[in-house]
Design an enzyme around this catalytic site. Structure first.
Site, PDB file in Angstrom:
ATOM      1  N   SER A   6      40.519  68.149 -40.800  1.00  0.00           N
ATOM      2  CA  SER A   6      40.724  68.461 -42.210  1.00  0.00           C
ATOM      3  C   SER A   6      42.066  67.871 -42.680  1.00  0.00           C
ATOM      4  CB  SER A   6      40.671  69.987 -42.375  1.00  0.00           C
ATOM      5  OG  SER A   6      40.446  70.335 -43.697  1.00  0.00           O
ATOM      6  N   ASP A  64      29.044  68.255 -44.448  1.00  0.00           N
ATOM      7  CA  ASP A  64      30.348  68.751 -44.880  1.00  0.00           C
ATOM      8  C   ASP A  64      30.674  68.210 -46.275  1.00  0.00           C
ATOM      9  OD1 ASP A  64      32.974  69.524 -45.143  1.00  0.00           O
ATOM     10  OD2 ASP A  64      33.744  68.132 -43.628  1.00  0.00           O
ATOM     11  N   HIS A 111      31.963  71.042 -41.209  1.00  0.00           N
ATOM     12  CA  HIS A 111      33.377  70.635 -41.220  1.00  0.00           C
ATOM     13  C   HIS A 111      33.968  70.550 -39.801  1.00  0.00           C
ATOM     14  CE1 HIS A 111      36.846  69.736 -43.583  1.00  0.00           C
ATOM     15  NE2 HIS A 111      37.513  70.830 -43.291  1.00  0.00           N
TER      16      HIS A 111
END
Ligand SMILES: *[C@@H]1O[C@H](CO)[C@@H](O)[C@H](O)[C@H]1NC(C)=O
Ligand SMILES: *[C@@H]1O[C@H](CO)[C@@H](O)[C@H](O)[C@H]1NC(C)=O
Ligand SMILES: *[C@@H]1O[C@H](CO)[C@@H](O)[C@H](O)[C@H]1NC(C)=O
Ligand SMILES: *[C@@H]1O[C@H](CO)[C@@H](O)[C@H](O)[C@H]1NC(C)=O
Ligand SMILES: *[C@@H]1O[C@H](CO)[C@@H](O)[C@H](O)[C@H]1NC(C)=O
Ligand SMILES: *[C@@H]1O[C@H](CO)[C@@H](O)[C@H](O)[C@H]1NC(C)=O
Ligand SMILES: *[C@@H]1O[C@H](CO)[C@@H](O)[C@H](O)[C@H]1NC(C)=O
Length: 472
Positions: free
Chosen positions: A155, A410, A435
């Site tokens: 991320s 995602d 994710h």
């Protein structure tokens, strides 16, 4: 939803913490300059890092695996990035997880860091200062030894890992940037792509009535909330902690629901995940089971929505009520205000939605509105092109030794790097991945594409390390 989206990302990650994770490390501190770029001030403070050298040959370690910490307490990332540990064991690497300044316990001004009457405290809260912290820490840990260092991150941490390799190729041999939306910036990616991907996840998880029902629900909520009796009914059906008293409350409730949908899509993992809010395996499908019939009747629709929402809010059956107003309800470890600050200086990510092709309400990206809000709250003026200027945006042709992995389930994959600019940048696509599923510890329920992705990542990282020794 557009300003705080990454903080939400963070809370969804919390939901995905695996119950069986047990990673051990020493917690250490490292002193860094408050301002790496000034020669006039000596001020310093300490950042935390987690350290484990048990896999390595202490007298002759082969490599360092360095997680570039992102928006939260670093221990939490260590526990949720099992792949780093699994690969470290195989490669006999020293494992380091560094905490990002202004998060967790790495606060430059201690408990006074976020004091609203001292906006100058926020001046050193940038990506550049953070990468300098990591560069100094690695230099210290290497202690003059020739040691290849591999950066890891998921991320925003993946964005940092990629940018670290781009800016400091002499310090890290390569970077695994998992689900890193480095293109989620002004002028690089359409602002509605995030909501379009989320919609398509809900459209296909069970049947298309699911996203259609959600798309119709906004009107149903408004209809119901038009009367006092309806407002009360809405509060009762959804078990809201605070009643809906006016239009502002209703909007907050609907914003909350939009955030929940994004969080469900991000944490749509193939196995149960459990931390602060337990979630079943494939939570979007579980959610959509309650919405399999298209509801013509709005009251029916609202009731079904309430049942569906409980998949997210009350899987454990122990949540007394839905706290739609409290954005920090999800965790004690997260400082979601930290991300809010970053999105008010550099991390300006435009989000918008079009109700005619998504299940979301129409919303526009309004930089002026965002700027005004940022200035009012933090005395910060966002610079939407800062990141593109410093790290190149889509112009990655000069970059090398980065793996960009993205799960197509995602919503953040819309801002990910999906095409390679050269043969030294590796793109790994996980069709069934949410994710950064690949960064999590391996699980028997992992789809084949994730197992395969981890094998590829391990092989590429192994090559970077052997290349380092070949040219030594
Ligand atoms: C490092 O990790 C290994 C394997 O999980 C564990 O046995 C060891 O105790 C850890 N070392 C420290 C210092 O925590
Ligand atoms: C910076 O460090 C030097 C050398 O230790 C010291 O003489 C000087 O007073 C310090 N300056 C400030 C502003 O603290
Ligand atoms: C914020 O700073 C002001 C001025 O120094 C101080 O009076 C106040 O106590 C601080 N607030 C907090 C919550 O620490
Ligand atoms: C959607 O709902 C309608 C009405 O309940 C139903 O007839 C239809 O079969 C549903 N669609 C699917 C794909 O299940
Ligand atoms: C959660 O489930 C329990 C048990 O079924 C119920 O008593 C409670 O009202 C539910 N809470 C919410 C927020 O739905
Ligand atoms: C966040 O949590 C704290 C402590 O529980 C609470 O006092 C505060 O009101 C919460 N913030 C918001 C925005 O709800
Ligand atoms: C929304 O989508 C519709 C249908 O694709 C399109 O005609 C319209 O121009 C879009 N609106 C905006 C504001 O982009």
């Amino acid at each position: 939803m557009y300003v705080y989206i990454c903080a939400l990302l963070f809370s969804s990650l919390l939901l995905a913490t695996s119950a069986q994770s047990k990673f051990e490390y020493e917690i250490k501190e490292f002193q860094v300059p408050l301002d790496h770029f000034s020669f006039l001030s000596n001020a310093s403070f300490s950042i935390r890092y987690l350290y484990n050298e048990s896999y390595a040959d202490k007298s002759n370690p082969k490599s360092i695996f360095f997680y570039t910490g992102n928006e939260g307490d670093i221990e939490w990332f260590a526990k949720n990035s099992g792949f780093v540990w699994e690969l470290a064991e195989k490669e006999r690497a020293i494992v380091v997880f560094a905490e990002h300044r202004y998060y967790g316990k790495s606060l430059p001004f201690g408990s006074d860091t976020f004091n609203a009457s001292k906006p100058e405290h926020l001046a050193y809260f940038t990506v550049e200062q953070t990468l300098e912290d990591y560069a100094l820490l690695i230099t210290f840990l290497r202690n003059g030894r020739q040691l290849p260092v591999v950066a890891f991150g998921g991320s925003y941490g993946g964005m940092l890992a990629a940018w670290f390799r781009i800016k400091y190729p002499h310090i890290v041999v390569g970077a695994l940037a998992a689900s890193a939306p480095i293109l989620q910036f002004e002028g690089l990616t359409p602002c509605d792509i995030f909501n379009e991907i989320t919609t398509s996840v809900f459209n296909t998880a069970y049947n298309a009535n699911c996203s259609a029902n959600i798309g119709k629900s906004w009107h149903a909520f408004e209809t119901m909330a038009a009367t006092d009796a309806g407002k009360k009914q809405l509060g009762d059906k959804f078990h809201l902690c605070e009643p809906i008293k006016n239009g502002d409350d209703l909007n907050q409730f609907m914003d909350y629901l939009e955030d929940v949908y994004a969080n469900l899509a991000m944490s749509n993992y193939p196995y149960n995940t459990n931390f602060l809010a337990p979630l079943p395996a494939n939570p979007v499908r579980q959610f959509c089971l309650y919405l399999k019939d298209l509801h013509a009747d709005e009251a029916d629709l609202v009731s079904s929505m309430a049942s569906a929402l409980a998949v997210y809010t009350n899987y454990s059956g122990s949540d007394p009520c839905v706290d739609y107003k409290n954005s920090n309800a999800s965790s004690a470890t997260v400082d979601s205000s930290g991300w809010e600050i970053q999105s008010c200086n550099q991390m300006v990510m435009p989000f918008c939605a079009n109700s005619s092709n998504t299940m979301y309400r129409t919303s526009t990206w309004d930089l002026k509105k965002v700027s005004d809000k940022c200035y009012k709250k933090f005395q910060l003026t966002p610079k939407p092109f800062d990141i593109v200027l410093r790290y190149g945006g889509r112009d990655l042709v000069a970059a090398s030794n980065i793996i960009f992995s993205n799960g197509l389930l995602d919503p953040w994959s819309g801002g990910g790097v999906l095409m390679s600019p050269n043969d030294r940048i590796h793109i790994i696509i996980l069709p069934e991945g949410a994710h950064h599923l690949d960064l999590r510890q391996s699980n028997p329920m992992d789809p084949a594409s994730v197992v395969d992705a981890r094998q590829k990542e391990a092989a590429i990282i192994g090559q970077w390390i052997s290349e380092f020794y070949r040219y030594l």
